[in-house]
Write an enzyme that holds these catalytic residues in place. Structure first.
Site, PDB file in Angstrom:
ATOM      1  N   HIS A 117      78.620  17.622   3.559  1.00 15.82           N
ATOM      2  CA  HIS A 117      78.390  18.339   2.298  1.00 15.82           C
ATOM      3  C   HIS A 117      79.203  19.627   2.280  1.00 15.82           C
ATOM      4  O   HIS A 117      80.322  19.664   1.766  1.00 15.82           O
ATOM      5  CB  HIS A 117      76.898  18.598   2.139  1.00 15.82           C
TER       6      HIS A 117
ATOM      7  N   HIS B  57      87.672  12.729  -3.524  1.00 17.65           N
ATOM      8  CA  HIS B  57      86.319  13.278  -3.659  1.00 17.65           C
ATOM      9  C   HIS B  57      85.358  12.140  -3.939  1.00 17.65           C
ATOM     10  O   HIS B  57      85.694  11.190  -4.655  1.00 17.65           O
ATOM     11  CB  HIS B  57      86.267  14.305  -4.799  1.00 17.65           C
TER      12      HIS B  57
ATOM     13  N   ASP C 234      88.102  21.741  -1.806  1.00 21.00           N
ATOM     14  CA  ASP C 234      87.881  22.140  -0.415  1.00 21.00           C
ATOM     15  C   ASP C 234      89.202  22.377   0.313  1.00 21.00           C
ATOM     16  O   ASP C 234      89.284  23.244   1.183  1.00 21.00           O
ATOM     17  CB  ASP C 234      87.070  21.067   0.314  1.00 21.00           C
TER      18      ASP C 234
END
Length: 429
Positions: free
Chosen positions: A266, A307, A365
């Site tokens: 996560h 993703h 990210d």
């Protein structure tokens, strides 16, 4: 709700079960299966990927189209035209603030940035090398012991002041975790600074020097907070809601969210990006690792690409890429070895047919990890900063749930253990 219904026929039963179909503002229709238990059956959905656990007005995601809306506003529009605190106001109140409301909200948050001095003593009990996320879990949960005046979750005013306290104090706590980790004195907040400036000041400032925060870095940090503010019913937000459904106090619910975020699947994605770059080590090794990433029999994966939710592109990535480019140019870090590897991987992912065909584009990210590395933030702090930005989303969802009728969360299971059996006396076993 619509007039449409789904009909479930169960083999061996004469009567079919009619299930209402619900329609939201956006997104697919939802079959209401709440009545199934009364008919002796329930659904099986590991990971809850096909189950709506709640109704919400806060955030909408369309992963196939690369859409992320907060209260109807596209995330890129918010990142380009608002500040993090404006976005916080939006998530909490449903509308963006006007000029007066913005100023009042900023002043309100500034008035709550200090933490009780006892927190410093609490932090001193952690080992010097304790992971900052472990400290955050403990400290945020412990905050409930300081605010007995506002823990009545049925009181809307109590919920509001708790939300303000959490948003205001999380940067202070995050910076304190970092200072404890590196053994430097804690820096108190300066309320004449913006939210992001203040955070960077508390992270990197020392009592020996005057505050000196680079505005380009502060702008990038503010965008990073915005892009992480909320992401619908993800694991940590669902954890906050589930904990909150028991009537637990909000600080313990946010601590539960932090614990869920700590998981590498996560909140650890941007940390995994930097670990991957370190593993690659040198530009001359890139082709080898890219080849490994294409080999379905090789467990190696390029982190920060693609993703789980966004099957097309991550709408946050473009904004984060622009901020990343600005930070690297400002700091003159184009020749940093790890960042050169990152830029080369970015180029490959955007041009190589394998990555393009599989839509493995750089995600938020990837860029956020590069930005934080460039600023000088250690990987151990990446998820702490994620939690700081996400706190407003968690508390907004918690407040939305408490404000409406809700039930304590109680998922069902498909039991596959032994059937009923008698206990054999210990001498006969």
């Amino acid at each position: 709700m619509t007039d449409k219904k789904a009909t479930l026929s169960i083999e061996g039963r004469a009567d079919a079960v009619e299930l209402p179909i619900l329609t939201g503002t956006l997104g697919p229709d939802v079959i209401d299966v709440a009545s199934l238990t009364g008919n002796g059956v329930f659904t099986f959905d590991p990971g809850f990927t096909s189950t709506a656990s709640c109704e919400s007005k806060i955030t909408f995601i369309d992963g196939n189209e690369g859409v992320l809306l907060h209260r109807g506003y596209p995330i890129n529009d918010l990142a380009e035209n608002t500040t993090y605190l404006e976005t916080c106001y939006l998530l909490l109140n449903g509308e963006l603030p006007d000029g007066t409301q913005k100023a009042d909200f900023e002043n309100l948050i500034s008035s709550h940035t200090m933490v009780n001095r006892s927190i410093e003593q609490f932090l001193s009990g952690f080992s010097y090398d304790a992971h900052p996320m472990s400290i955050m879990c403990g400290v945020v949960a412990a905050m409930s012991s300081f605010y007995h005046d506002s823990l009545d979750i049925a009181n809307p005013q109590h919920r509001k002041i708790t939300a303000h306290r959490l948003i205001a104090k999380m940067p202070t706590l995050a910076a304190m975790c970092y200072k404890h980790y590196i053994g430097q004195p804690y820096m108190y907040p300066k309320n004449n600074m913006s939210y992001a400036e203040n955070f960077l000041h508390m992270m990197f400032g020392t009592p020996c020097e005057e505050p000196n925060v680079n505005p380009v870095l502060a702008k990038a940090m503010d965008k990073l907070f915005i892009l992480h503010a909320d992401h619908e019913q993800n694991a940590s937000t669902s954890t906050v809601r589930l904990a909150g459904s028991s009537g637990a106090n909000p600080f313990s619910c946010i601590a539960a969210g932090i614990a869920a975020l700590w998981g590498p699947s996560h909140g650890g994605a941007n940390q995994a990006v930097l670990e991957m770059l370190n593993e690659i080590g040198d530009e001359k090794n890139i082709d080898t690792f890219v080849k490994r990433a294409k080999d379905k029999n090789d467990p190696f994966r390029l982190m920060g690409f693609g993703h789980r939710v966004y099957k097309n592109f991550d709408p946050r990535a473009k904004v984060m890429k622009e901020a990343c480019d600005e930070v690297l140019a400002e700091l003159g870090m184009e020749n940093d070895p790890l960042l050169k590897i990152a830029k080369r991987l970015e180029q490959i992912a955007l041009e190589d047919d394998y990555f393009v065909s599989k839509k493995l584009y750089p995600n938020v990210d990837f860029y956020s990890g590069i930005i934080m590395k460039a600023i000088g933030i250690p990987t151990e702090m990446f998820t702490v900063i994620f939690a700081t930005g996400r706190t407003v989303g968690w508390i907004a969802h918690w407040d939305e749930m408490i404000s409406n009728s809700y039930k304590i969360g109680r998922p069902r299971q498909l039991y596959t253990g032994p059937s009923e059996r008698a206990v054999t006396p210990i001498g006969d076993r």
